[in-house]
Write an enzyme that holds these catalytic residues in place. Structure first.
Site, mmCIF file in Angstrom:
data_model
loop_
_atom_site.group_PDB
_atom_site.id
_atom_site.type_symbol
_atom_site.label_atom_id
_atom_site.label_comp_id
_atom_site.label_asym_id
_atom_site.label_seq_id
_atom_site.Cartn_x
_atom_site.Cartn_y
_atom_site.Cartn_z
ATOM 1 N N LEU A 14 -18.250 21.539 42.203
ATOM 2 C CA LEU A 14 -16.847 21.962 42.064
ATOM 3 C C LEU A 14 -16.138 21.126 40.999
ATOM 4 C CD1 LEU A 14 -15.820 22.708 45.742
ATOM 5 C CD2 LEU A 14 -16.124 24.318 43.859
ATOM 6 N N HIS A 15 -16.536 21.337 39.768
ATOM 7 C CA HIS A 15 -15.951 20.634 38.635
ATOM 8 C C HIS A 15 -15.412 21.662 37.657
ATOM 9 C CE1 HIS A 15 -17.681 16.953 40.159
ATOM 10 N NE2 HIS A 15 -18.828 17.596 40.298
ATOM 11 N N ALA A 16 -14.317 21.336 37.006
ATOM 12 C CA ALA A 16 -13.687 22.141 35.958
ATOM 13 C C ALA A 16 -13.641 23.642 36.251
ATOM 14 C CB ALA A 16 -14.318 21.837 34.614
#
Length: 86
Positions: A14-16
């Site tokens: 769950l990044h960018a």
């Protein structure tokens, strides 16, 4: 309160971009949902920054929680996104 544990299947976690897409999807739900690593602090799912600060990566188990009307449907939609390989 309804809860659902989900293993993050998104390769970059769950990044960018995945966090932004997840927060947008969460904002479209009728119920307010929170997310956190199991045993950790919960944050609002409609907050991109909050979701990113969890540091949830591929293979991590997260806990979704909601208790508003429409909670079951919201948890199902968000869990499906997290469990789908991107």
């Amino acid at each position: 309160m309804l809860e659902r544990r989900v293993t993050v299947a998104i390769a970059e976690g769950l990044h960018a971009r995945p966090a932004a897409m997840f927060a947008k999807l969460a904002g479209e739900q009728s119920a307010k949902v929170t997310i956190g690593k199991v045993g950790g602090e919960q944050v609002a799912t409609d907050s991109i920054l909050g979701v990113m600060t969890l540091g949830a990566g591929f293979g991590d188990v997260v806990l979704l929680q909601a208790d508003d009307e429409g909670a079951a449907e919201a948890l199902a939609v968000l869990a499906e996104y997290l469990a789908t390989e991107d």
